[in-house]
Design a protein around this motif. Structure first.
Motif, PDB file in Angstrom:
ATOM      1  N   THR A   1      20.790  -8.661  10.488  1.00  0.00           N
ATOM      2  CA  THR A   1      19.802  -7.951  11.282  1.00  0.00           C
ATOM      3  C   THR A   1      20.460  -7.352  12.356  1.00  0.00           C
ATOM      4  O   THR A   1      20.804  -7.932  13.410  1.00  0.00           O
ATOM      5  CB  THR A   1      18.433  -8.740  11.829  1.00  0.00           C
TER       6      THR A   1
ATOM      7  N   SER B   1      17.379  -5.422  -1.588  1.00  0.00           N
ATOM      8  CA  SER B   1      16.146  -5.648  -0.964  1.00  0.00           C
ATOM      9  C   SER B   1      14.952  -4.665  -1.303  1.00  0.00           C
ATOM     10  O   SER B   1      13.602  -4.757  -1.254  1.00  0.00           O
ATOM     11  CB  SER B   1      16.065  -5.682   0.602  1.00  0.00           C
TER      12      SER B   1
ATOM     13  N   GLU C   1      22.684  -4.432   3.829  1.00  0.00           N
ATOM     14  CA  GLU C   1      22.353  -5.338   2.643  1.00  0.00           C
ATOM     15  C   GLU C   1      23.255  -6.633   2.538  1.00  0.00           C
ATOM     16  O   GLU C   1      24.267  -6.874   3.430  1.00  0.00           O
ATOM     17  CB  GLU C   1      22.979  -4.311   1.669  1.00  0.00           C
ATOM     18  N   TYR C   2      22.714  -7.494   1.893  1.00  0.00           N
ATOM     19  CA  TYR C   2      23.438  -8.890   1.772  1.00  0.00           C
ATOM     20  C   TYR C   2      24.945  -8.538   1.467  1.00  0.00           C
ATOM     21  O   TYR C   2      25.407  -7.893   0.804  1.00  0.00           O
ATOM     22  CB  TYR C   2      22.888  -9.601   0.681  1.00  0.00           C
TER      23      TYR C   2
ATOM     24  N   HIS D   1      11.311 -10.178  -2.330  1.00  0.00           N
ATOM     25  CA  HIS D   1      11.933  -9.233  -1.196  1.00  0.00           C
ATOM     26  C   HIS D   1      10.665  -8.536  -0.484  1.00  0.00           C
ATOM     27  O   HIS D   1       9.436  -9.167  -0.241  1.00  0.00           O
ATOM     28  CB  HIS D   1      12.658  -8.060  -2.006  1.00  0.00           C
TER      29      HIS D   1
ATOM     30  N   HIS E   1      23.026 -12.489   5.472  1.00  0.00           N
ATOM     31  CA  HIS E   1      21.867 -11.607   5.831  1.00  0.00           C
ATOM     32  C   HIS E   1      21.991 -11.290   7.374  1.00  0.00           C
ATOM     33  O   HIS E   1      21.533 -12.421   8.102  1.00  0.00           O
ATOM     34  CB  HIS E   1      20.679 -12.257   5.380  1.00  0.00           C
TER      35      HIS E   1
END
Length: 659
Positions: free
Chosen positions: A418, A562, A335-336, A486, A416
């Motif tokens: 990944t 999200s 999550e952010y 989102h 953010h």
């Protein structure tokens, strides 16, 4: 016999559910492979027969640079360890022409893979299995029959990242065979990177890597597809690129690359990323011709890229996102993350340029840096300073333009990340170039238009939400636009409505992608007269057809996370310096309309977030972004909770001095 048939499934297996795409079985039997061997990552020849000593063999077709193969390497290792005691063997097979034995060995070390990784240089085993993508798994029973082929699970797909898998296809197939039963699903459609078909290059087709393809890639791709950047593999050098020829053609044809989502029929933008039809055809023709190399003398010069700050000069101040690196998990949804930093500004600062440099570009997907002023200074628009997305990291404003950071402000880094299949550490930094206050004639700020009042029904494939920005400061010019939704975001259109009723589509994003948070910068500023407004229409896909959808059975409301949704339009504007202060002076007294608006905002906030209905809002009841950006500005008495009167007064102050 080691393998009896690739994809030949017993006829009495359970049918594949409608949500799973069944592949076409390959019915031809493979020859006796007892004496066939493949080299492992150390170069040792391994007889395939040595892996046939248990009840189940899993053949995982992998590529070392495919993003999904990276993410699934730890999952395969977990399964190998979990089932080893029951005699289940897992082997990896690589058939990518661009992957060397050294790279396969590095892949194993980076991802903690201990099961054998074999190299199928000639592609004979891959061809016999009928494998088309990486990763793809084939589950064989004791007789050597392929009883399941396809995906490992449904956690990851192209552009899809779920918290956890909902369907465990590989695990379920193994469990069923160990229990003497048929796998519940025989076949699923693999997703991931194409295995380039082995073709004989045809240089007579008129297109080669050196004379045309390398030029297209240098112009559009290598900014991200080079060593050290977030793209999963580099696109320089014939041996590397040729193995990706079919994949390149596919992602360009599907409009996944280059990452640009605005319809070119509407608006002109400084940061456009579009290939011409002729450039696309070069890539298609090259792949179809078998990826011929061409003469080395025809290669273009490589583009030069700045590896440090992308600023007009060395930064006047460098600000790390926090004191220590953030550890990025190798798998799952992250999550952010929000990090607050005090830059120590004791006087107002005008920022003419800013750049964000990630600590590890392989996992930093995007960064937004916000300005949050002290409680006694009004918020200037939504407080955005700058942002980073792959290939776009710096904000360099024209001469005379700057953003104001009031004394005592803090910066909020919205990060953010990944996952890349490996644990990584990141310490992102912000570099600032100050403007001479005397030179600033235009203040740049960002406004936001949002509609938090919606509920997307379960399964809705095209749910519409509308927002409107119907007022701009006098003398404002529009210089940039950005939509934000989102995972269920489907499309977003912004339309300008002039005082005389004339309309112009300013930005149309017909295929919104949450993975790319692009700020569309206008080629020419647009003057905004009194009475001008921007109408935005967001469309959401909450159906099972949306592969990124976290849960198509859930009703979805507004929220920071999200798995929730937002319908937001961002507008970057420039206004004459000092005009905001003049505007506030004229608006110093609250009108009845202001009071009604503030009361409505306060009531809505309590209705949505006062979970225990005790008449106060605690920090942990509020959305994360509100708690970080606004809580202290609302908590007048520092009691660490918000009363209805506090929220009303803060909202009223925002209405009377919001610019």
């Amino acid at each position: 016999m080691l393998f009896a048939a690739a994809g030949a499934i017993a006829g009495d297996l359970n049918p594949v559910p409608a949500t799973v795409a069944e592949t076409t079985p390959v019915t031809a039997e493979l020859p006796n492979l007892a004496d066939r061997s493949l080299p492992d990552s150390y170069g040792n020849e391994r007889l395939l027969a040595e892996f046939r000593d248990g009840p189940v063999l899993v053949v995982a077709v992998l590529g070392v640079e495919c993003p999904l193969a990276k993410l699934y390497a730890p999952r395969l290792q977990e399964l190998a360890e979990q089932y080893a005691a029951q005699g289940v063997r897992i082997i990896g097979v690589n058939a990518n022409r661009q992957d060397t034995l050294a790279e396969i060995g590095a892949y194993a070390r980076r991802h903690g893979v201990t099961f054998p990784l074999l190299k199928d240089n000639q592609g004979w085993l891959i061809d016999q299995l009928g494998a088309t993508r990486t990763p793809e798994v084939f589950v064989l029973d004791r007789r050597g029959l392929v009883r399941y082929r396809g995906r490992i699970d449904d956690q990851y797909a192209v552009g899809v990242l779920r918290d956890a898998p909902e369907q465990h296809y590989l695990r379920d197939a193994i469990d069923a065979l160990l229990s003497g039963n048929d796998p519940p699903i025989a076949s699923t459609e693999s997703v991931g990177c194409l295995i380039g078909a082995r073709k004989v290059p045809d240089p007579t087709r008129g297109v080669t890597y050196t004379n045309q393809v390398a030029r297209v890639l240098e112009r559009h791709c290598v900014e991200c597809h080079r060593e050290g950047e977030i793209a999963p593999f580099a696109l320089r050098g014939y041996d590397e690129v040729a193995g990706w020829a079919d994949t390149i053609a596919e992602v360009v044809r599907d409009q996944r690359m280059p990452p640009w989502h605005a319809d070119p029929a509407h608006g002109e933008f400084l940061n456009t990323r579009l290939m011409t039809d002729a450039e696309k055809q070069v890539l298609y023709d090259w792949a179809a011709a078998g990826a011929p190399e061409g003469a080395v003398a025809d290669l273009p010069a490589e583009r030069k890229f700045v590896t440090g700050w992308r600023l007009p000069r060395d930064p006047d101040k460098v600000i790390p996102m926090r004191g220590e690196p953030f550890v990025v998990a190798p798998q799952g949804v992250i999550e952010y993350q929000y990090f607050a930093v005090d830059p120590g500004f004791e006087e107002d600062r005008w920022i003419q340029a800013a750049d964000v440099v990630p600590g590890d570009r392989s996992v930093v997907h995007h960064v937004i840096v916000f300005i949050t002023p002290p409680a006694d200074r009004p918020q200037r628009g939504m407080g955005m300073l700058t942002a980073f997305v792959p290939g776009q990291s710096s904000m360099v404003l024209p001469e005379g333009h700057a953003r104001l950071v009031p004394a005592g402000s803090k910066f909020i880094f919205q990060m953010h990340y990944t996952p890349s299949g490996m644990e990584k550490s990141d310490l992102t930094q912000l570099g600032l170039v100050f403007a001479d206050p005397e030179s600033v004639t235009q203040e740049v700020l960002s406004l936001v238009s949002a509609n938090p009042k919606f509920e997307i029904p379960p399964g809705a494939a095209d749910y519409r939400v509308e927002t409107s920005q119907d007022w701009f400061p006098p003398g404002a010019k529009l210089i940039g636009l950005a939509p934000h939704m989102h995972y269920r975001g489907k499309s977003f259109r912004m339309t300008g409505v002039w005082p005389d009723g004339r309309t112009d589509v300013l930005l149309d994003v017909p295929r919104y992608d949450f993975n790319w948070q692009t700020n569309y910068r206008l080629a020419e500023p647009l003057e905004l007269p009194a009475g001008f407004r921007i109408e935005s229409q967001a469309s959401f896909d909450n159906s099972a057809a949306n592969l990124a959808n976290p849960d198509p059975t859930a009703a979805v409301r507004w929220g920071d996370q999200s798995f929730e949704e937002m319908a937001v339009g961002f507008f970057e504007i420039a206004v004459p310096r000092g005009s905001l202060e003049q505007l506030r002076a004229r608006r110093s007294e609250a009108s009845q309309e202001d009071r009604e608006t503030a009361r409505r905002l306060a009531d809505n906030l309590f209705e949505q977030h006062d979970a225990d209905k005790d008449g106060v809002l605690k920090r942990n009841e509020l959305p994360l972004a509100f708690a970080i950006f606004a809580f202290k500005r609302f908590d007048f008495d520092n009691s660490r909770d918000l009363t209805p009167d506090e929220v009303f007064e803060a909202a009223l102050a925002n209405e009377t001095r919001r610019f």
